[in-house]
Write a protein that holds these residues in place. Structure first.
Motif, short mmCIF file in Angstrom:
data_model
loop_
_atom_site.label_atom_id
_atom_site.label_comp_id
_atom_site.label_asym_id
_atom_site.label_seq_id
_atom_site.Cartn_x
_atom_site.Cartn_y
_atom_site.Cartn_z
N SER A 193 0.81 -1.21 0.00
CA SER A 193 0.00 0.00 0.00
C SER A 193 0.85 1.26 0.00
O SER A 193 0.55 2.23 -0.69
N GLU A 194 1.93 1.26 0.79
CA GLU A 194 2.72 2.48 0.95
C GLU A 194 3.46 2.85 -0.33
O GLU A 194 3.56 4.03 -0.67
N GLY A 213 0.31 0.83 -3.93
CA GLY A 213 -1.04 1.39 -3.85
C GLY A 213 -1.87 1.15 -5.09
O GLY A 213 -1.89 0.05 -5.66
N ASN A 214 -2.54 2.21 -5.56
CA ASN A 214 -3.45 2.08 -6.68
C ASN A 214 -2.75 2.05 -8.04
O ASN A 214 -3.41 1.93 -9.07
N ASN A 267 3.31 6.32 -4.17
CA ASN A 267 3.11 6.54 -2.74
C ASN A 267 1.95 7.49 -2.49
O ASN A 267 1.86 8.12 -1.44
N SER A 314 -1.25 7.02 -1.87
CA SER A 314 -2.11 6.71 -0.71
C SER A 314 -1.43 7.10 0.59
O SER A 314 -2.06 7.64 1.51
N TYR A 315 -0.13 6.80 0.68
CA TYR A 315 0.65 7.15 1.87
C TYR A 315 0.69 8.66 2.07
O TYR A 315 0.47 9.16 3.18
N ALA A 346 -1.40 10.87 0.86
CA ALA A 346 -2.75 11.41 1.08
C ALA A 346 -3.16 11.32 2.55
O ALA A 346 -3.67 12.28 3.12
N ILE A 347 -2.94 10.16 3.18
CA ILE A 347 -3.35 10.03 4.58
C ILE A 347 -2.47 10.88 5.48
O ILE A 347 -2.95 11.44 6.49
N ILE A 360 -5.28 14.69 -2.11
CA ILE A 360 -4.65 13.57 -2.80
C ILE A 360 -3.97 14.02 -4.09
O ILE A 360 -4.28 15.07 -4.65
N GLU A 380 -3.20 5.01 -12.14
CA GLU A 380 -3.60 6.21 -11.42
C GLU A 380 -3.90 7.37 -12.37
O GLU A 380 -4.73 8.22 -12.05
#
Length: 425
Positions: A285-286, A289-290, A332, A334-335, A337-338, A400, A408
């Motif tokens: 995920s880090e 991710g997508n 990265n 998703s990483y 964004a959070i 994001i 993506e």
């Protein structure tokens, strides 16, 4: 002296204990438990060599309780039950101060072994203190975890490690006999990797290998000894986190060749199979991710599979997953964004949920307009209708971004088509 240095100078009181001020300092939760004589079952979670075992011993000493200990490496269900029976027989002798059962590396206990502890903890025959280097949310069964407090044991900082060294030299007869002096400590700390136990054992190793007196500890002396006898020391893992770091960075850098090499280093060093698989889960995920959502699915399936298969066959599963993840497109987003979203929350606090997004379970809430202007997406063409979902103060805030990869970029295109000006990457 047959005992290692770390054991010889183990603190006997909380005042001698180094680190974890957030737990045992004034007002700390464990200090309060000792002061009130009410020790609860708990899990101590933190890196190796940070004082988890010592802290458990001091809790037992400070509350005047009998102390039983088991190692998850050497104990099965039979040993657990035997210790519980002894504790059960003795618990009535101490009134409310039931014995403490300390289990080192509790994350290595199987489900059946952990199940065997439940009754004793529930009935108060023992107060359980478990020590683990792994996240207890993953490694301790929910029924047992719900009966324990979890306390995070923090890594020792440089000044704390220096205090550990100075204390050892001041207390230990062997070090005093060799007239040990600390001139430079950077190499000691680097090779110990923040592990206080390894720091002390390396110090003793250097002192015992030196013929002169006084023994003056320098970086060159430590470096030379580690290079000469490095495999003895390396095998036990003071480079543990360095090798994990090299492994992850090789996958992140899309170099499957190097990643498989570092994987082999971990396997040959006796690393826990689930530790490696868990790092792949995080990386999927880090760092991917997508850009490739299948990466997380493969990593999760790998984690489940190695949990069933074990060594040595799991090396093949880990190799497959490693090569796939290293060869996958990277992002990265998703990483990031959070991280950005959490920073916004810290800066803006608890902003009100817009009225149209609130539920209206009561007539009063309905009268107050809760949910009144909410647009149900499925009632509109393409199951989409433009409306605001952020708090008023954050309207127009974009949290994001999208990576430069086909997957993506396609997601970006679809978001821009739907939201027009709202999503500007």
């Amino acid at each position: 002296m047959s005992q290692p240095l770390a054991e010889r100078v183990r603190p006997k009181t909380l005042d001698d204990y180094v680190g974890q001020e957030h737990l045992i300092g004034p007002g700390g939760p464990l200090r309060a438990q000792i002061d009130h004589g009410a020790i609860s079952s708990m899990i101590l979670w933190g890196p190796p060599g940070t004082g988890k075992t010592t802290l458990a011993l001091l809790l037992a000493e400070g509350s005047d309780r009998p102390f039983y200990t088991l190692s998850a490496i050497n104990s099965g269900v039979k040993e657990v039950r035997e210790v519980i029976e002894r504790a059960k027989r003795n618990s009535g002798l101490f009134g409310p101060k039931n014995p403490i059962l300390f289990i080192d590396e509790i994350h290595r206990f199987s489900k059946s072994q952990q199940d065997s502890l439940l009754g004793a903890v529930e009935k108060g025959w023992v107060t359980l203190i478990g020590a683990t280097t792994e996240n207890p949310s993953f490694e301790v069964i929910p029924a047992l975890l719900s009966r324990c407090q979890v306390f995070v044991i923090k890594p020792l900082q440089k000044e704390q490690l220096s205090a550990v060294l100075e204390r050892a030299i001041a207390l230990d007869e062997l070090l005093q006999e060799k007239k040990t002096q600390l001139k430079e400590t950077e190499a000691l700390m680097r090779f110990s990797g923040g592990d206080g136990r390894k720091l002390l054992n390396l110090l003793e190793w250097v002192v015992m290998a030196s013929k002169e007196k006084p023994v003056v500890i320098t970086n060159d002396k430590v470096n030379q000894l580690v290079q000469e006898q490095g495999m003895r020391y390396d095998k036990d893992g003071e480079q543990h986190y360095d090798i994990v770091s090299a492994y992850i960075k090789s996958i992140r850098g899309s170099d499957p060749n190097a990643a498989v090499y570092w994987l082999a280093r971990m396997i040959e060093g006796g690393e826990d199979v689930k530790f490696i698989a868990r790092r792949l889960l995080i990386l999927a995920s880090e760092d991917i991710g997508n850009a490739n959502p299948n990466a997380l699915l493969l990593a999760n399936n790998t984690f489940q599979a190695v949990s069933v298969v074990g060594w040595p066959e799991s090396r093949i599963l880990l190799s497959q997953a490693t090569i796939y993840l290293a060869s996958s497109p990277k992002s990265n987003a998703s990483y990031m964004a959070i991280n950005q979203a959490q920073q916004v929350v810290k800066e803006t606090g608890n902003l009100e949920v817009p009225l149209h997004l609130r539920n209206a379970p009561t007539a009063l809430m309905e009268e107050l307009g809760y949910g009144a202007e909410y647009l149900y997406a499925h009632d509109h063409p393409g199951n989409f209708v433009e409306q605001e979902f952020l708090p008023d103060e954050l309207q127009g805030k974009n949290l994001i971004s999208m990576g430069d990869n086909p997957r993506e970029q396609q997601l970006k295109k679809e978001l821009v088509q739907k939201w027009k000006q709202k999503y500007q990457f």
